[in-house]
Design an enzyme around this catalytic site. Structure first.
Site, PDB file in Angstrom:
ATOM      1  N   HIS A   1      34.664 -24.832  17.028  1.00  0.00           N
ATOM      2  CA  HIS A   1      33.737 -25.513  16.338  1.00  0.00           C
ATOM      3  C   HIS A   1      34.287 -26.696  15.468  1.00  0.00           C
ATOM      4  O   HIS A   1      35.750 -26.366  15.141  1.00  0.00           O
ATOM      5  CB  HIS A   1      32.559 -24.908  15.833  1.00  0.00           C
ATOM      6  CG  HIS A   1      31.689 -24.165  16.718  1.00  0.00           C
ATOM      7  ND1 HIS A   1      30.406 -24.738  16.817  1.00  0.00           N
ATOM      8  CD2 HIS A   1      31.912 -23.089  17.465  1.00  0.00           C
ATOM      9  CE1 HIS A   1      29.927 -23.864  17.987  1.00  0.00           C
ATOM     10  NE2 HIS A   1      30.657 -22.977  18.024  1.00  0.00           N
TER      11      HIS A   1
ATOM     12  N   GLU B   1      35.745 -23.090  12.589  1.00  0.00           N
ATOM     13  CA  GLU B   1      35.354 -24.292  12.132  1.00  0.00           C
ATOM     14  C   GLU B   1      36.632 -25.126  11.723  1.00  0.00           C
ATOM     15  O   GLU B   1      37.083 -24.768  10.738  1.00  0.00           O
ATOM     16  CB  GLU B   1      34.245 -24.208  11.239  1.00  0.00           C
ATOM     17  CG  GLU B   1      33.009 -23.264  11.538  1.00  0.00           C
ATOM     18  CD  GLU B   1      32.081 -24.586  12.337  1.00  0.00           C
ATOM     19  OE1 GLU B   1      32.471 -25.671  12.604  1.00  0.00           O
ATOM     20  OE2 GLU B   1      30.809 -23.995  12.395  1.00  0.00           O
TER      21      GLU B   1
ATOM     22  N   GLU C   1      31.431 -33.556  17.765  1.00  0.00           N
ATOM     23  CA  GLU C   1      31.988 -32.265  18.025  1.00  0.00           C
ATOM     24  C   GLU C   1      31.959 -31.784  19.380  1.00  0.00           C
ATOM     25  O   GLU C   1      33.186 -31.122  19.566  1.00  0.00           O
ATOM     26  CB  GLU C   1      30.964 -31.538  17.089  1.00  0.00           C
ATOM     27  CG  GLU C   1      31.439 -29.868  17.087  1.00  0.00           C
ATOM     28  CD  GLU C   1      30.409 -28.910  16.216  1.00  0.00           C
ATOM     29  OE1 GLU C   1      30.766 -27.851  16.190  1.00  0.00           O
ATOM     30  OE2 GLU C   1      29.209 -29.526  16.116  1.00  0.00           O
TER      31      GLU C   1
ATOM     32  N   HIS D   1      29.062 -26.155  21.738  1.00  0.00           N
ATOM     33  CA  HIS D   1      27.963 -27.158  22.108  1.00  0.00           C
ATOM     34  C   HIS D   1      28.103 -27.938  23.465  1.00  0.00           C
ATOM     35  O   HIS D   1      28.563 -27.035  24.121  1.00  0.00           O
ATOM     36  CB  HIS D   1      27.810 -28.182  21.125  1.00  0.00           C
ATOM     37  CG  HIS D   1      27.706 -27.745  19.780  1.00  0.00           C
ATOM     38  ND1 HIS D   1      26.457 -27.093  19.060  1.00  0.00           N
ATOM     39  CD2 HIS D   1      28.537 -27.746  18.563  1.00  0.00           C
ATOM     40  CE1 HIS D   1      26.870 -26.705  17.922  1.00  0.00           C
ATOM     41  NE2 HIS D   1      28.220 -27.178  17.668  1.00  0.00           N
TER      42      HIS D   1
END
Length: 320
Positions: free
Chosen positions: A192, A274, A137, A100
């Site tokens: 992430h 993740e 995040e 992101h």
């Protein structure tokens, strides 16, 4: 490190306020100065940690002590500082992809446009998730990526970030893959944190499925990417103590997918991690902890190093 001795003759004037003697006392002294000259890397070579601390690639342990355990004994020759060519990851290229972007939320029109990922079309990028207390995040992924960069650079790797908080949004998922491809990376990793419901916790690693569809062709990288995934999984768990995700992948901490553009379009070994679930209170305490993020970075760096050095991968089922 080299040492050069200079003998410097100088005259010092006693500028005291009286002291029982009238006038200034001129004293000729000889000073021997030892000047040490040592090289240091540039920011482009080594990167910085989240706090902006410059990494020189020196041979220091995690506690800041000399790798040799202390200062040299008088009369002995100090151990030579490793040259760039002798560092364990010399000549290796790693691309880190911080998931992101901290300001994606200000550019929703741009990140909502669709891009081709081979198997279908998906949004350019997304805003990512956040903890219930509002820690994004995108802030987590950038912080950990910078920490990993510092560790890998000290080991001799050339580290490229797909973004460093230096662009208004993105990059789009297809560009993120292209950055790794253009760098001819020996390994690429997207970092992430998940946004699953509360109670779902743990981490997992995602490897690309072997496929050939449109612009996507992962047939050559599927096997090495799976080895990267299992190696990274083992080292991340060892460094952080984070359990494998309990809400997907059969509790093995590993998924193989064909719907992620960053993996589908990669031509170099690449995986996603993740690191935990930001919506779970227990995981959120870890993800927001500076000390835990440093352990996460250490585990990621150690996993990448093991992969690049050809160490055996961990078992596919996560058991040892």
């Amino acid at each position: 490190m080299t040492a050069r001795a200079y003998r410097v003759a100088g005259v010092f004037s006693n500028g005291s306020h009286g002291g029982g003697r009238g006038g200034g006392l001129a004293v000729a002294v000889v000073v021997t100065a030892v000047v040490f000259a040592s090289g240091c890397g540039t920011a482009a070579d080594s990167g910085t940690g989240s706090g902006g601390t410059h990494s020189t690639g020196s041979a220091s342990g995690a506690d800041g002590k000399n790798a040799g355990g202390g200062s040299a004994t008088p009369g002995t020759t100090p151990a030579a500082t490793p040259s760039a060519e002798t560092l364990p990851l010399a000549g290796k290229v790693v691309v880190l992809d911080p998931g992101h972007n901290p300001t994606n939320y200000q550019h929703t029109a741009e990140i909502d446009r669709l891009v081709d990922i081979g198997t279908n079309r998906k949004e350019c990028d997304t805003t990512g998730t956040e903890t219930n207390s509002g820690y994004p995040e995108a802030s987590y992924t950038l912080d950990v990526s910078r920490r990993v960069r510092t560790i890998l650079a000290a080991r001799g790797a050339k580290v490229v970030l797909t973004q460093n908080g230096d662009r208004p949004y993105g990059p789009c998922v297809d560009e993120r893959a292209r950055i790794g491809n253009d760098a001819h990376a020996d390994a690429a990793l997207s970092i992430h944190a998940d946004g699953a419901p509360a109670g779902a916790r743990g981490f997992h690693v995602i490897a690309p499925k072997s496929l050939h569809a449109g612009a996507a062709d992962t047939r050559k990288i599927a096997a090495p990417s799976l080895r990267l995934a299992t190696t990274l999984r083992a080292h991340f768990k060892a460094a952080t103590g984070e359990p494998f995700a309990n809400y997907l992948g059969g509790g093995k901490g590993l998924m193989v997918r064909d719907d992620l553009g960053g993996l589908n379009l990669s031509t170099v070994p690449k995986v996603f991690i993740e690191c935990g679930n930001m919506r779970d209170a227990q995981d959120a305490r870890s993800l927001t902890s500076t000390a835990w993020r440093q352990r996460a970075a250490q585990g990621i760096a150690d996993g990448l190093t093991a992969f690049l050095q050809g160490s055996p991968a961990g078992p596919a089922d996560g058991k040892r």
